[in-house]
Design a protein around this motif. Structure first.
Motif, PDB file in Angstrom:
ATOM      1  N   GLU A 107     -68.814 -69.940 -83.859  1.00 44.05           N
ATOM      2  CA  GLU A 107     -69.033 -69.607 -85.287  1.00 44.05           C
ATOM      3  C   GLU A 107     -68.116 -68.732 -85.413  1.00 44.05           C
ATOM      4  O   GLU A 107     -67.930 -67.817 -86.929  1.00 44.05           O
ATOM      5  CB  GLU A 107     -70.245 -68.571 -85.015  1.00 44.05           C
ATOM      6  N   ARG A 108     -66.809 -67.965 -84.628  1.00 45.72           N
ATOM      7  CA  ARG A 108     -65.632 -67.523 -85.644  1.00 45.72           C
ATOM      8  C   ARG A 108     -64.617 -67.991 -86.150  1.00 45.72           C
ATOM      9  O   ARG A 108     -64.003 -67.580 -86.601  1.00 45.72           O
ATOM     10  CB  ARG A 108     -64.826 -66.770 -84.014  1.00 45.72           C
ATOM     11  N   SER A 120     -78.390 -70.048 -85.494  1.00 47.18           N
ATOM     12  CA  SER A 120     -77.542 -69.602 -85.187  1.00 47.18           C
ATOM     13  C   SER A 120     -76.545 -68.213 -85.973  1.00 47.18           C
ATOM     14  O   SER A 120     -75.922 -67.448 -86.466  1.00 47.18           O
ATOM     15  CB  SER A 120     -75.796 -70.662 -85.427  1.00 47.18           C
ATOM     16  N   MET A 121     -77.666 -68.461 -87.043  1.00 48.81           N
ATOM     17  CA  MET A 121     -77.753 -67.227 -87.724  1.00 48.81           C
ATOM     18  C   MET A 121     -77.325 -66.104 -86.624  1.00 48.81           C
ATOM     19  O   MET A 121     -76.052 -64.687 -87.577  1.00 48.81           O
ATOM     20  CB  MET A 121     -79.121 -67.052 -89.159  1.00 48.81           C
ATOM     21  N   PRO A 122     -78.177 -65.633 -85.862  1.00 50.06           N
ATOM     22  CA  PRO A 122     -78.094 -63.868 -85.457  1.00 50.06           C
ATOM     23  C   PRO A 122     -76.299 -64.167 -85.799  1.00 50.06           C
ATOM     24  O   PRO A 122     -75.760 -63.422 -84.775  1.00 50.06           O
ATOM     25  CB  PRO A 122     -78.633 -63.916 -84.383  1.00 50.06           C
ATOM     26  N   ARG A 123     -75.949 -65.292 -84.838  1.00 52.42           N
ATOM     27  CA  ARG A 123     -73.871 -65.328 -84.601  1.00 52.42           C
ATOM     28  C   ARG A 123     -73.265 -64.991 -85.653  1.00 52.42           C
ATOM     29  O   ARG A 123     -72.393 -64.327 -85.104  1.00 52.42           O
ATOM     30  CB  ARG A 123     -74.014 -66.582 -83.079  1.00 52.42           C
ATOM     31  N   TYR A 124     -74.214 -64.888 -86.361  1.00 50.56           N
ATOM     32  CA  TYR A 124     -73.013 -65.103 -87.664  1.00 50.56           C
ATOM     33  C   TYR A 124     -73.049 -63.511 -88.194  1.00 50.56           C
ATOM     34  O   TYR A 124     -72.520 -63.460 -88.114  1.00 50.56           O
ATOM     35  CB  TYR A 124     -73.150 -65.874 -89.098  1.00 50.56           C
ATOM     36  N   PHE A 125     -74.584 -63.337 -87.999  1.00 50.00           N
ATOM     37  CA  PHE A 125     -74.936 -61.908 -88.153  1.00 50.00           C
ATOM     38  C   PHE A 125     -73.849 -61.107 -87.485  1.00 50.00           C
ATOM     39  O   PHE A 125     -73.127 -60.118 -88.118  1.00 50.00           O
ATOM     40  CB  PHE A 125     -76.057 -61.251 -88.137  1.00 50.00           C
ATOM     41  N   GLN A 126     -73.362 -61.483 -86.231  1.00 47.92           N
ATOM     42  CA  GLN A 126     -72.902 -60.029 -85.422  1.00 47.92           C
ATOM     43  C   GLN A 126     -71.192 -60.301 -85.467  1.00 47.92           C
ATOM     44  O   GLN A 126     -70.751 -59.233 -85.708  1.00 47.92           O
ATOM     45  CB  GLN A 126     -72.602 -60.661 -84.134  1.00 47.92           C
ATOM     46  N   LEU A 127     -70.682 -60.924 -86.478  1.00 54.49           N
ATOM     47  CA  LEU A 127     -69.680 -61.124 -86.818  1.00 54.49           C
ATOM     48  C   LEU A 127     -69.504 -60.669 -88.829  1.00 54.49           C
ATOM     49  O   LEU A 127     -69.016 -59.966 -89.262  1.00 54.49           O
ATOM     50  CB  LEU A 127     -69.070 -62.756 -87.279  1.00 54.49           C
ATOM     51  N   ALA A 128     -70.996 -59.857 -89.316  1.00 49.73           N
ATOM     52  CA  ALA A 128     -70.469 -59.105 -90.369  1.00 49.73           C
ATOM     53  C   ALA A 128     -70.277 -57.462 -89.983  1.00 49.73           C
ATOM     54  O   ALA A 128     -70.320 -57.293 -89.411  1.00 49.73           O
ATOM     55  CB  ALA A 128     -71.666 -59.624 -91.094  1.00 49.73           C
ATOM     56  N   ASP A 129     -69.577 -56.763 -91.308  1.00 45.81           N
ATOM     57  CA  ASP A 129     -69.910 -55.871 -91.248  1.00 45.81           C
ATOM     58  C   ASP A 129     -70.881 -55.021 -92.491  1.00 45.81           C
ATOM     59  O   ASP A 129     -71.623 -53.677 -91.872  1.00 45.81           O
ATOM     60  CB  ASP A 129     -68.484 -55.360 -91.933  1.00 45.81           C
ATOM     61  N   VAL A 130     -71.179 -56.042 -92.823  1.00 43.56           N
ATOM     62  CA  VAL A 130     -72.708 -55.586 -93.946  1.00 43.56           C
ATOM     63  C   VAL A 130     -73.243 -57.395 -94.464  1.00 43.56           C
ATOM     64  O   VAL A 130     -72.033 -58.081 -94.400  1.00 43.56           O
ATOM     65  CB  VAL A 130     -72.469 -55.170 -95.434  1.00 43.56           C
ATOM     66  N   LEU A 184     -71.091 -61.658 -79.214  1.00 46.20           N
ATOM     67  CA  LEU A 184     -70.514 -62.747 -79.667  1.00 46.20           C
ATOM     68  C   LEU A 184     -69.283 -62.773 -78.429  1.00 46.20           C
ATOM     69  O   LEU A 184     -68.731 -61.786 -78.395  1.00 46.20           O
ATOM     70  CB  LEU A 184     -70.367 -62.710 -80.872  1.00 46.20           C
ATOM     71  N   GLU A 185     -69.093 -63.879 -77.957  1.00 45.36           N
ATOM     72  CA  GLU A 185     -68.119 -64.275 -76.924  1.00 45.36           C
ATOM     73  C   GLU A 185     -67.158 -64.743 -77.968  1.00 45.36           C
ATOM     74  O   GLU A 185     -67.046 -64.889 -79.467  1.00 45.36           O
ATOM     75  CB  GLU A 185     -68.130 -65.597 -76.408  1.00 45.36           C
ATOM     76  N   SER A 186     -65.581 -64.145 -77.481  1.00 41.67           N
ATOM     77  CA  SER A 186     -64.399 -64.343 -78.268  1.00 41.67           C
ATOM     78  C   SER A 186     -63.709 -65.610 -78.059  1.00 41.67           C
ATOM     79  O   SER A 186     -62.973 -66.051 -78.954  1.00 41.67           O
ATOM     80  CB  SER A 186     -63.238 -63.520 -76.884  1.00 41.67           C
ATOM     81  N   ASP A 187     -63.996 -67.205 -78.048  1.00 45.27           N
ATOM     82  CA  ASP A 187     -63.714 -68.079 -77.710  1.00 45.27           C
ATOM     83  C   ASP A 187     -65.198 -68.942 -78.643  1.00 45.27           C
ATOM     84  O   ASP A 187     -65.571 -70.043 -78.845  1.00 45.27           O
ATOM     85  CB  ASP A 187     -63.639 -68.759 -76.793  1.00 45.27           C
ATOM     86  N   ALA A 188     -66.294 -67.708 -79.089  1.00 45.56           N
ATOM     87  CA  ALA A 188     -67.806 -68.490 -80.284  1.00 45.56           C
ATOM     88  C   ALA A 188     -67.003 -69.122 -81.127  1.00 45.56           C
ATOM     89  O   ALA A 188     -66.360 -69.236 -82.089  1.00 45.56           O
ATOM     90  CB  ALA A 188     -68.327 -67.232 -80.367  1.00 45.56           C
TER      91      ALA A 188
END
Length: 426
Positions: free
Chosen positions: A231-232, A306-316, A225-229
């Motif tokens: 999804e953040r 876009s779900m995999p991109r949100y999942f990348q932000l998850a710890d669990v 995920l890019e720093s300016d994505a």
């Protein structure tokens, strides 16, 4: 585990097939059948999809669609034939029943006329409602085409579990209808191994019932995920627990909110909810009532891609289901998506879904409807090092590749289809 349950490993070589897919739900609605059709189309098969007008989950026709609008269109190389239906509206019991019946009736009347032509096999995608199979049975009667039913939810068990129907007399009538449907299928596929006995019990011959789990779309994979994505935006810093999917009664949000309340003083822990559903307003009101605005964040529905991109932000990643015998038999399809994205999982559910999480080594599973146990499991993962959580995710991805990988499962389905077309036993 019997060979008939799993099916022999397939010989995927052979002529291309003409496949009629019958599904009440299809693109632009987000269901796994979309990806299966894409995968079969990519292999050169000629696919026709008989479906309804899209209205899930909002309950209203999607923009540009309606009773008699866009009755024919294409999805990749597949032809889509849409029949009228009454939209599900707010999703109340009577309105849902009318929605289900309208597709069954219009599909049975219009389907045989609009899907004229010779098909080698009919494939039915059957989450609730099982009534979706009725148009396929009518078409089979006209064309004598082999019929495959892919069972995603057990009826009548799922109706009683969700409280949709409580009358024993009505549930018994539904059971008789399901028995009628099963008897007319040449092959029945179950998304969970635990479904097999219940299907066989309703007079489906054991040799015609096989285990065929859900996979996950190819875009479910680890991403950078890019720093300016975008999804953040709206996702707070801290330890992030992400839930994605339907916000309904089956998903047991009372337990999620109760667990969030237990951990309320852990200010770095955040619960991120992605999705919509019948209980979305109730959840929003409860978050406010319980004073959880700082820890529970409702981000609404987003494109499934876009779900995999949100999942990348998850710890669990979080999956929950209510405590009910029927739910203990199912594998929620989000588990495959979570495993594919190589992230740790915390699960509050029983039975098959819990088994997959535990067997994969991807995370922790606790009994359904236990806020204290769910909160404790979250704290266990919270206490792990980042390396330990990364290892959990990798084990999950390896398990996905072994048991749920898309191409492998499509190979198996193709082989079963060809066996039926050739008049052999799958």
């Amino acid at each position: 585990m019997s060979t008939s349950s799993l099916g022999a490993e397939p010989d995927v070589k052979g002529t291309k097939l003409r496949i009629l897919v019958v599904s009440q739900y299809f693109w632009p609605e987000n269901f796994r059948i979309n990806d299966l059709v894409t995968g079969l189309s990519e292999r050169g098969h000629e696919i026709t999809v008989l479906t309804g007008q899209p209205n899930y989950p909002s309950g209203q026709f999607f923009e540009g669609y309606g009773w008699f609008k866009r009755t024919r269109e294409r999805y990749h190389s597949a032809e889509i034939i849409r029949t009228p239906l009454i939209p599900r509206g707010a999703g109340g019991g009577i309105r849902l029943a009318v929605n289900y019946l309208s597709f069954a009736i219009f599909g049975s009347l219009i389907g045989p006329l609009r899907s004229r032509g010779t098909h080698d096999v009919i494939f039915v995608f059957a989450p609730s409602p099982i009534l979706v199979c009725l148009p396929a049975i009518v078409i089979k009667a006209f064309n004598r085409t082999p019929l495959i039913l892919w069972v995603q939810d057990l009826w009548p068990e799922s109706l009683s579990a969700t409280g949709s129907i409580t009358s024993p007399r009505v549930l018994d009538a539904v059971k008789r209808m399901v028995r009628y449907i099963y008897r007319r299928c040449d092959l029945i596929l179950a998304q969970s191994m635990a479904f097999l006995p219940a299907i066989v019990e309703l007079d489906a011959h054991q040799d015609r019932v096989k285990y065929f789990p859900n996979s996950a779309e190819s875009f479910y994979r680890p991403v950078v995920l890019e720093s300016d994505a975008p999804e953040r935006i709206g996702v707070p810093d801290g330890f992030r627990i992400v839930f994605a999917g339907n916000i309904g009664s089956a998903q047991d949000f009372p337990t999620i909110l109760a667990a969030a309340e237990i951990l309320k003083k852990q200010e770095s822990i955040h619960w991120i909810i992605l999705g919509e559903g019948r209980l979305a307003t109730w959840v929003k009101d409860e978050v406010s009532r319980r004073g959880l605005q700082e820890s529970v964040h409702l981000l609404g529905q987003h494109p499934v891609e876009s779900m995999p991109r949100y999942f990348q932000l998850a710890d669990v990643l979080l999956v929950t289901l209510k405590r009910d015998p029927i739910f203990s038999l199912t594998i929620p399809s989000k588990i495959q998506s979570y495993l594919a994205c190589q992230k740790p999982i915390v699960a509050g559910l029983d039975g098959e879904g819990a088994r997959v999480v535990q067997e994969s080594g991807a995370g922790f599973s606790v009994p359904a409807e236990s806020p204290e146990a769910l909160a404790s499991a979250v704290m266990k993962i919270y206490a792990l090092t980042e390396t330990e959580r990364t290892d959990m995710g990798r084990r999950g991805r390896s398990y996905f590749d072994l048991h749920f990988e898309r191409s492998m499962l499509t190979d198996r389905l193709e082989a079963w289809m060809r066996s039926l077309v050739a008049g052999d036993k799958p």
